[in-house]
Design an enzyme around this catalytic site. Structure first.
Site, PDB file in Angstrom:
ATOM      1  CG  ASP A 170     -37.355 -46.167 -18.166  1.00 29.70           C
ATOM      2  OD1 ASP A 170     -37.309 -44.919 -18.167  1.00 29.70           O
ATOM      3  OD2 ASP A 170     -36.339 -46.884 -18.083  1.00 29.70           O
ATOM      4  CG  ASN A 177     -31.980 -55.542 -18.543  1.00 30.46           C
ATOM      5  OD1 ASN A 177     -30.981 -54.847 -18.654  1.00 30.46           O
ATOM      6  ND2 ASN A 177     -32.979 -55.199 -17.740  1.00 30.46           N
ATOM      7  CE  LYS A 186     -31.246 -52.179 -20.630  1.00 31.50           C
ATOM      8  NZ  LYS A 186     -32.585 -51.976 -20.036  1.00 31.50           N
ATOM      9  CB  ILE A 198     -41.234 -51.677 -25.597  1.00 39.96           C
ATOM     10  CG1 ILE A 198     -42.356 -52.074 -24.646  1.00 39.96           C
ATOM     11  CG2 ILE A 198     -41.818 -51.155 -26.906  1.00 39.96           C
ATOM     12  CD1 ILE A 198     -43.268 -50.942 -24.256  1.00 39.96           C
ATOM     13  CG  ASN A 238     -36.624 -62.126 -17.882  1.00 39.53           C
ATOM     14  OD1 ASN A 238     -36.273 -60.992 -18.193  1.00 39.53           O
ATOM     15  ND2 ASN A 238     -37.624 -62.376 -17.062  1.00 39.53           N
ATOM     16  CB  CYS A 254     -46.555 -39.163  11.628  1.00 42.93           C
ATOM     17  SG  CYS A 254     -48.206 -39.471  11.012  1.00 42.93           S
ATOM     18  CB  CYS A 265     -50.632 -29.373 -27.417  1.00 42.02           C
ATOM     19  SG  CYS A 265     -52.195 -30.061 -26.821  1.00 42.02           S
TER      20      CYS A 265
END
Length: 619
Positions: free
Chosen positions: A112, A51, A67, A23, A53, A168, A436
């Site tokens: 991410d 990365n 980056k 993004i 592609n 388990c 908040c």
């Protein structure tokens, strides 16, 4: 075309981008082409081949570089006259404090992970700076706007509970490849290379078979995972292999009851798989990955989408252990699994495949194993571009003060009412949000037996997401973390951690209210304590219950009595979240995605990675 007021707002804005991945690359490009003049980028990651592609600002020659810095250089080539400041750093670093955030007019997230997102949300609230959140997963995406006093904050609504498996199942009776991945990642990798003092459910018993089949000592009291001074990395790797894939499986088979209705696993020893010259001398090959230790590189395995056979997995396992001790020994004891750590991914893939082979589970490629271990949902570049455009649109509204037209927009995989983009009016702040709205939380706990350490680790850090907590009871400080504490204070707080709540210098009892604060986030919340003697081990495995921290499971309705949350009109109308999923089921699951968060494929979909559920333990 932007109005005059919008153009002025854009040119005069100081923008902070957090994240320069899938993004982020699209966002930086779009901001620059939209006329923004002053952009700051924070990203701690370096560029990987995987990365390239979809992160179109990067090239093969950039692999291994920052980056944030490479993205800056790439954009300046076609917009040389704007100001772009790049920080190759973690957004949680102390220098990125509230004062730093106050310098910006808007913050744009392309993150991410949940932890970093919560951290940025809190800093934005404290600095009173608007935040535009985003995420993608495949064809799905979302953009949300969070403005203090006008909309809900990022944490007003609960995030999905991680998928869990009983311990388990992970340690004794795996039936799916994901069980093997969880075992290899959270138990074996952590036991070999992580904090030795942490609890670990991996079976570390030495059976008599270790001395017979493996290379270990016959001393039954010795932890098989301890490496003896005289052991070479090759010898140690083979000893571990024979123990976890051979002796432990053989010991498990002695419990006939377990396998009455299950397929019996088969023990696997190095001697079963590799020829004698490799068993005795290890794998001798050159590191084919330059400065980056790689078992694949050493063994000449190039295609991550190939499925290795048992012999190849065995070689990768042994080589990975050897490389950790030969090339990264200083890190051992402090490592945690990272999907971007090539050697760690190779180790986990090989270990999971060997275990899968033992239990008759189909093997998977490194590509698939990495996706499961890192919870990767592979991105669609077009979705990233769409979401980046929507972020800029909302940022312009924020900068122009156009609050009436703020929208949370969801990108759908299938058309809904002939629409691929579904806009929804932002919701008001959740009055139960402890972040908040400062609503007190309630903690039910056995104050006589629960240690302060459990409250700090399981509640304050894990659930509330505080990084450097400070805990007070009235005017008494009972615990604090920070870089500026003297030795006496550190000793006092360390001593308090191992005391039950009622044994603290100022006892925490029924009806007590704790004040918990994170100075870096400028977040304070109160926790009301309620004593409870017993807890259900199945339903309440932590031995404590915190209520009020996750908020309600549905979005609060707007206060406007003329709207019921439904509308058949197009863009700009408020809709119930359920409407985002069409009646034919084509968008099944989209409503849930709207409720939670989807993220760029560079890492995981939030809270989706399966974890071990310790409700059921193996004795």
């Amino acid at each position: 075309m932007a109005s005059t007021s919008q153009s002025e707002a854009i040119k005069g804005a100081k923008v902070l981008m957090v994240g320069a991945g899938g993004i982020g690359c699209e966002l930086l490009k779009t901001l620059a082409l939209s006329g923004f003049q002053d952009i700051h980028i924070i990203d701690m990651d370096t560029i990987e081949v995987s990365n390239l592609n979809r992160q179109f600002l990067f090239r093969q020659s950039h692999v291994g570089q920052s980056k944030a810095k490479v993205a800056r250089e790439a954009v300046l080539k076609f917009r040389p006259h704007i100001n772009i400041t790049a920080y190759h750093a973690n957004v949680k670093d102390p220098k990125f404090n509230v004062e730093f955030f106050q310098k910006f007019n808007v913050v744009l997230n392309g993150l991410d992970n949940l932890d970093a997102r919560r951290h940025v949300n809190r800093l934005c609230l404290a600095a009173e700076v608007p935040l535009v959140e985003s995420g993608t997963t495949g064809f799905l995406g979302q953009v949300t706007v969070h403005v203090k006093g006008q909309t809900e904050c990022y944490e007003c609504q609960p995030k999905p509970t991680p998928k869990t498996y009983p311990v388990c199942t992970i340690t004794s009776t795996p039936s799916k490849f994901v069980h093997c991945i969880v075992w290899a990642k959270d138990l074996l990798f952590a036991k070999l290379f992580g904090d030795k003092n942490q609890d670990n459910d991996l079976n570390v018993r030495r059976s008599s078979n270790d001395s017979e089949e493996g290379n270990g000592s016959s001393d039954a009291s010795k932890d098989v995972f301890e490496r003896s001074p005289h052991e070479s990395p090759d010898q140690y790797a083979r000893k571990i292999y024979d123990h976890v894939f051979g002796s432990n499986i053989k010991a498990a088979l002695s419990n006939e009851e377990t396998w009455k209705n299950r397929k019996r696993p088969r023990p696997i020893y190095v001697s079963d798989v590799l020829p004698e010259e490799e068993r005795n001398g290890g794998v001798h090959s050159e590191d084919g990955m330059g400065l980056i230790p790689s078992a694949m590189g050493s063994l000449g395995l190039k295609n991550p989408q190939d499925i290795w056979n048992l012999s190849e997995n065995t070689r990768v396992f042994l080589e990975a252990v050897k490389l950790f001790f030969e090339k990264r020994e200083k890190e051992i004891g402090n490592l945690t699994f990272d999907k971007d750590d090539q050697l760690a991914v190779e180790f986990v893939t090989a270990a999971a495949n060997i275990r899968a082979s033992s239990f008759g589970i189909p093997l998977q490629s490194l590509f698939e194993a990495k996706g499961i271990a890192g919870n990767i949902v592979h991105a669609v570049a077009t979705t990233n571009a769409i979401i980046a455009g929507l972020i800029v649109i909302e940022a312009i509204k924020v900068l122009s003060g156009d609050s009436k037209n703020y929208r949370m927009t969801y990108c759908l995989e299938h058309p809904n009412r002939k629409m691929m983009l579904m806009p929804v009016e932002p919701f008001e702040a959740n009055p139960s949000c402890y972040v908040c709205s400062e609503t007190p939380l309630l903690l039910e706990v056995n104050t006589a037996t629960t240690k302060l350490r459990d409250v700090i680790e399981k509640v304050v850090k894990s659930k509330l997401g505080m990084n450097l907590p400070l805990v007070m009871l009235g005017s008494t400080l009972i615990y604090e973390e920070g870089d500026d504490l003297d030795a006496d204070m550190l000793a006092t707080y360390a001593n308090n951690l191992d005391k039950a709540l009622t044994e603290l210098p100022t006892p925490v009892t029924n009806g007590t209210t704790l004040s918990v604060e994170d100075l870096r986030q400028e977040l304070t919340c109160n926790i009301n304590i309620k004593h409870r003697d017993e807890f259900d081990e199945e339903k309440e495995p932590d031995g404590m219950v915190l209520t009020g921290w996750s908020g309600p499971t549905t979005k609060p309705e707007k206060s406007n009595p003329s709207s019921n949350g439904e509308s058949s009109s197009a863009a700009g109308a408020k809709r119930k979240l359920e409407e985002i999923s069409d009646l034919n089921g084509k968008n099944k699951g989209i409503a849930q995605e709207v409720e939670v968060d989807v993220v760029d494929d560079d890492v995981s979909v939030l809270n989706e990675f399966p974890t071990i559920n310790k409700k059921t333990r193996v004795q």
